[in-house]
Scaffold this motif. Structure first.
Motif, mmCIF file in Angstrom:
data_model
loop_
_atom_site.group_PDB
_atom_site.id
_atom_site.type_symbol
_atom_site.label_atom_id
_atom_site.label_comp_id
_atom_site.label_asym_id
_atom_site.label_seq_id
_atom_site.Cartn_x
_atom_site.Cartn_y
_atom_site.Cartn_z
ATOM 1 N N ALA A 165 0.839 -1.190 0.000
ATOM 2 C CA ALA A 165 0.000 0.000 0.000
ATOM 3 C C ALA A 165 0.870 1.234 0.000
ATOM 4 C CB ALA A 165 -0.897 0.013 1.246
ATOM 5 N N THR A 166 0.220 2.353 -0.242
ATOM 6 C CA THR A 166 0.886 3.633 -0.061
ATOM 7 C C THR A 166 -0.020 4.480 0.815
ATOM 8 O OG1 THR A 166 1.985 5.420 -1.212
ATOM 9 C CG2 THR A 166 -0.104 4.683 -2.121
ATOM 10 N N VAL A 167 0.427 5.659 1.204
ATOM 11 C CA VAL A 167 -0.376 6.502 2.086
ATOM 12 C C VAL A 167 -0.582 7.862 1.421
ATOM 13 C CG1 VAL A 167 0.297 5.383 4.233
ATOM 14 C CG2 VAL A 167 1.667 7.252 3.322
ATOM 15 N N LEU A 168 -1.488 8.651 1.978
ATOM 16 C CA LEU A 168 -1.885 9.910 1.338
ATOM 17 C C LEU A 168 -0.700 10.841 1.051
ATOM 18 C CD1 LEU A 168 -5.228 10.572 3.215
ATOM 19 C CD2 LEU A 168 -4.948 10.258 0.753
ATOM 20 N N PRO A 169 0.150 11.153 2.040
ATOM 21 C CA PRO A 169 1.227 12.100 1.721
ATOM 22 C C PRO A 169 2.191 11.558 0.676
ATOM 23 C CG PRO A 169 1.473 11.260 3.946
ATOM 24 C CD PRO A 169 0.149 10.810 3.463
ATOM 25 N N VAL A 170 2.428 10.238 0.694
ATOM 26 C CA VAL A 170 3.311 9.662 -0.316
ATOM 27 C C VAL A 170 2.646 9.724 -1.679
ATOM 28 C CG1 VAL A 170 4.495 7.569 -1.050
ATOM 29 C CG2 VAL A 170 4.448 8.171 1.369
ATOM 30 N N GLN A 171 1.315 9.510 -1.722
ATOM 31 C CA GLN A 171 0.575 9.610 -2.984
ATOM 32 C C GLN A 171 0.685 11.031 -3.548
ATOM 33 O OE1 GLN A 171 -1.653 6.830 -4.541
ATOM 34 N NE2 GLN A 171 -0.533 8.199 -5.882
ATOM 35 N N ILE A 172 0.571 12.013 -2.657
ATOM 36 C CA ILE A 172 0.722 13.407 -3.085
ATOM 37 C C ILE A 172 2.112 13.627 -3.669
ATOM 38 C CG2 ILE A 172 0.878 15.784 -2.228
ATOM 39 C CD1 ILE A 172 -1.309 14.990 -0.173
ATOM 40 N N PHE A 173 3.100 13.080 -2.960
ATOM 41 C CA PHE A 173 4.482 13.200 -3.431
ATOM 42 C C PHE A 173 4.638 12.554 -4.804
ATOM 43 C CE2 PHE A 173 8.500 10.763 -3.615
ATOM 44 C CZ PHE A 173 9.387 11.814 -3.767
ATOM 45 N N LEU A 174 4.052 11.363 -4.988
ATOM 46 C CA LEU A 174 4.178 10.641 -6.259
ATOM 47 C C LEU A 174 3.525 11.417 -7.394
ATOM 48 C CD1 LEU A 174 3.483 6.954 -5.177
ATOM 49 C CD2 LEU A 174 5.601 7.856 -6.121
ATOM 50 N N TRP A 175 2.314 11.933 -7.135
ATOM 51 C CA TRP A 175 1.597 12.654 -8.187
ATOM 52 C C TRP A 175 2.267 13.978 -8.506
ATOM 53 C CZ3 TRP A 175 -4.165 11.691 -6.437
ATOM 54 C CH2 TRP A 175 -4.505 10.374 -6.774
ATOM 55 N N ALA A 176 2.777 14.650 -7.446
ATOM 56 C CA ALA A 176 3.445 15.934 -7.669
ATOM 57 C C ALA A 176 4.685 15.732 -8.541
ATOM 58 C CB ALA A 176 3.832 16.563 -6.335
ATOM 59 N N ASP A 177 5.217 14.508 -8.496
ATOM 60 C CA ASP A 177 6.437 14.196 -9.217
ATOM 61 C C ASP A 177 6.154 13.765 -10.663
ATOM 62 O OD1 ASP A 177 9.108 14.332 -8.691
ATOM 63 O OD2 ASP A 177 9.335 12.151 -8.525
ATOM 64 N N SER A 178 4.865 13.578 -11.019
ATOM 65 C CA SER A 178 4.533 13.079 -12.357
ATOM 66 C C SER A 178 4.505 14.230 -13.349
ATOM 67 C CB SER A 178 3.170 12.388 -12.341
ATOM 68 O OG SER A 178 3.197 11.343 -11.402
ATOM 69 N N SER A 179 4.806 13.908 -14.605
ATOM 70 C CA SER A 179 4.959 14.976 -15.593
ATOM 71 C C SER A 179 3.637 15.414 -16.208
ATOM 72 C CB SER A 179 5.915 14.499 -16.699
ATOM 73 O OG SER A 179 5.407 13.300 -17.251
ATOM 74 N N GLU A 180 2.612 14.551 -16.218
ATOM 75 C CA GLU A 180 1.365 14.911 -16.896
ATOM 76 C C GLU A 180 0.720 16.118 -16.228
ATOM 77 O OE1 GLU A 180 2.159 11.854 -16.126
ATOM 78 O OE2 GLU A 180 1.812 10.499 -17.820
ATOM 79 N N ARG A 181 0.227 17.047 -17.071
ATOM 80 C CA ARG A 181 -0.396 18.261 -16.562
ATOM 81 C C ARG A 181 -1.604 17.939 -15.685
ATOM 82 N NH1 ARG A 181 -2.411 21.830 -14.814
ATOM 83 N NH2 ARG A 181 -2.591 24.030 -15.328
#
Lengths: 433, 284
Positions: free
Chosen positions: A382-398
């Protein structure tokens, strides 16, 4: 009788008057400073909320494109088994692409076709597959379906892509914009509420990425952390405050607990990696291990808060209980702990809120992995909310920008609920004495 | 044991001078009546500081004994030795012997929990539990297993509140918080709470110092009614109170027990000039 004014008294009054002016001025300065500090922090909070809501609210709707799709059994289910498991893996891409080509018959070249296909999300065939597997009677019919649009189309429809930007600097071509405009003019583009965001796990395609996996991961991780740290911390605090002899060892333990509260959280992650994963061989990326690590991190916070709350229970209550013959354990559990409970709970919620927002230690134990499935137990990856935010913030798609903000809103909502619980529990257990 | 004590006293030199003088008058009385407590050479230290200095004091059964003396004289320290309330104080050390019906309360085999069930205590500041009035009184009997049913517990609560002269004032609101009562009522609730576990002795550490004169009068009346059934030891700053409620009075000064005897004698014909100075208000 009228005595002459006493010069000494007179001088004293004048000095008091002078000092009063100074004291009143100081009072006004502090009044102003305090008010200024509050206004400043409120402004900071307001700008944060405005920014996050402004960026995130658009993630709560999702663009769909209406197409007439023919579900040809010869393509989808050539064997005719109608087996749901087989249907889930069947080829639904062909009918979707056929529908697109049928809607825009003038598209002929391969390059143009590829652009056309990008209007619809790569996830759309899978969603369609799930629908048909649920209801195989749809096979053989021709339906008008709202299909999930691709992320670039979604972003364009929501107005986040400026048409003034030169074509080579954006990821959506003029040709695609033309098709979207045509579809919009025909009323075939809709933006319903984005339920999938709250019911799905993560995805490589921003348009179908959801927050549920991370939210459940957070809930499981926090549950493990709470169940482990609360009883341990209360027991430790009660022992240190009520039973421990006042000697050098107790002092050493106290100092170390206080130091532990100040250890950077990533160190706890390293500890978790070395001990729980490498030594005990617990599963990687699991909420169980995340909860263990966060419990270690939260322990000193709760111990310190609980000790404060226990020490604040008036000694007269202890004497009263002892005076009628309560045993030391009865004094503690019948009187001291119930009276200290509001303070202990407040400390616990503060510790838990900190654990909820913690990212660094969880990176060390692999909770940063890309996980699509919603976890069902504490040993699932699993992952957790802050890590998910970190992962998405790191993605290139607008399109991930709005989802990052939306995930932040979900995290803030979690925190708000926890704080409300803390306030409720404090009120509930508060006793006047 | 008695002989040994006498020898010890005579050996202790200057400090024994004054109490030694009272020996003949106390000793015959001691043999004629039963003693609840017998304190022998009790010394209490807080760290290296000595708070009590070889106290020898007998407390008669069913009597009210008042401990008087100026602040810091050790009377509260002494009363807290009687039910070992000094135990949890980290650097407090008690020497000497305190016998309760002939049993050394500081002996290893004595459980302080059991001792405190026999020797109840009422404190300077009323300290009811932040629970209901009923719960305050029922708590003691319940933890000691004195009653098995709610009905029995109700009886104990009613009886204790009646004995503490509080029943009529609270019988209609037993479920209200004990802390909602007035100061004097709270103190009587604390007395009821102590009575509920059926103690033999009640220690009162300045029970009226936080109360107004009317509430004080009620407590004193109550002490009067309870004497006979219970042995009562009361620490007080008020000499009038000591004179009004007690049978015996002991005067403490700077950690010494200066003089002890029947209250009337102490107040009319004090033997020691320090006692006389204190009760006539020249110091204290």
């Amino acid at each position: 009788m009228s005595a002459a004014p006493n010069p000494v008294v007179h001088a004293t009054r004048a000095r008091v008057a002078a000092s009063l002016v100074r004291r009143h001025r100081n009072e006004q300065i502090f009044h102003g400073l305090g008010l200024g500090a509050i206004v400043l922090s409120l402004l900071a909070l307001a700008s944060l909320i405005t920014d996050v809501v402004g960026k995130g609210y658009s993630a709560f709707t999702q663009t769909h494109i209406a197409l007439i799709v023919t579900l040809d059994p010869a393509v989808i289910d050539p064997d005719g088994t109608r087996d749901p498991a087989a249907l889930l893996r069947a080829d639904f891409q062909t009918p979707v692409r056929d529908a697109l080509r049928a809607r825009f018959p003038d598209v002929t070249s391969n390059a143009e076709r590829r652009q056309l296909y990008a209007l619809i999300s790569p996830s759309a065939p899978y969603i369609l597959a799930a629908q048909v597997a649920d209801d195989p009677s749809l096979l053989g019919r021709t339906l008008e379906l709202d299909l999930l649009a691709g992320d670039e189309v979604d972003t364009l429809v929501k107005g986040s892509i400026s048409r003034d930007v030169p074509e080579d600097q954006r990821r959506i071509t003029d040709r695609q914009i033309g098709w979207v405009d045509a579809l919009t003019a025909a009323g075939e583009v809709s933006t319903p509420f984005n339920w999938a965001f709250f019911t799905g796990g993560d995805s490589r395609d921003p348009e179908s990425a959801g927050i549920l996996g991370a939210a459940v991961g957070s809930a499981l991780t926090l549950a493990v952390a709470l169940v482990l740290s609360f009883p341990l911390a209360v027991a430790a605090a009660v022992y240190l405050e009520e039973f421990a002899p006042d000697n050098r060892w107790t002092y050493v333990i106290e100092v170390n607990i206080n130091n532990l509260a100040a250890v950077p959280s990533i160190i706890f992650g390293l500890l978790g990696l070395a001990v729980f994963l490498n030594f005990f061989g617990l599963p990687r990326s699991a909420p169980l291990v995340g909860g263990l690590v966060l419990a270690l991190m939260t322990l000193p916070v709760i111990i310190i808060a609980a000790r404060g709350a226990i020490a604040a229970v008036p000694p007269s209550i202890r004497e009263a209980a002892m005076g009628i013959g309560s045993s030391p354990v009865q004094v503690v559990f019948h009187h001291v702990v119930p009276l200290a409970l509001p303070g202990i709970l407040t400390g616990t919620i503060i510790g838990m809120a900190r654990a909820l927002g913690e990212t660094a230690p969880l990176l060390m134990i692999g909770m940063v992995a890309f996980i699509v499935d919603v976890p069902h137990s504490v040993t699932d990856a699993a992952t957790v909310l802050p890590v998910q935010i970190f992962l998405w913030a790191d993605s290139s798609e607008r399109a991930f920008v709005e989802r990052t903000a939306a995930a932040t809103l979900v995290l803030l909502a979690f925190l708000l609920i926890m704080n409300a619980t803390a306030v409720y529990l404090r009120r509930r257990f508060e006793v006047r004495y | 044991m008695r002989n040994m004590t006498v020898i010890d006293r005579s050996r202790s030199g200057q400090t024994a001078d004054v109490p030694g003088g009272s020996e003949p008058s106390v000793a015959p009385a001691a043999s004629s009546k039963e003693h609840k407590f017998q304190a022998r050479k009790v010394a209490v230290y807080y760290g290296t500081k000595r708070a009590l200095n070889h106290i020898d004091l007998d407390i008669g059964k069913g009597e009210v004994t008042a401990l008087i003396g100026p602040s810091g004289c050790g009377k509260s320290t002494f009363i807290r030795c009687l039910n070992r309330m000094n135990d949890p104080i980290a650097n407090c050390r008690v020497e000497g012997q305190i016998l309760l019906d002939g049993m050394d309360v500081n002996a290893r085999e004595v459980d302080p929990v059991e001792l405190r069930a026999r020797v109840g205590m009422v404190f300077q500041k009323p300290n009811p539990f932040p629970k209901s009035i009923w719960e305050n009184v029922a708590y003691g009997p319940r933890i000691h297993g004195l009653s098995s049913t709610k009905v029995e517990l109700d009886e104990i609560v009613t009886l204790s509140l009646q004995r503490a002269a509080l029943w009529d004032e609270v019988k209609d609101r037993l479920q209200e918080s004990g802390t909602s009562l007035s100061g004097g009522q709270q103190q009587r609730l604390c007395i009821a709470r102590a009575l509920a576990v059926d103690p033999e002795v009640i220690l009162m550490d300045e029970p009226c110092s936080a109360l107004d004169p009317i509430a004080t009068a009620k407590i004193e009346e109550l002490i009067d009614e309870l004497s006979g059934n219970y042995t009562i030891v009361i620490v007080t700053h008020s000499m009038q109170q000591a004179a009004r409620v007690s049978d015996m009075t002991a005067f403490f000064h700077l950690g010494d027990l200066v003089e002890t005897g029947p209250t009337d004698n102490i107040f009319t014909t004090p033997r020691d000039e320090r006692t006389e100075g204190y009760i006539t208000g020249r110091f204290g």
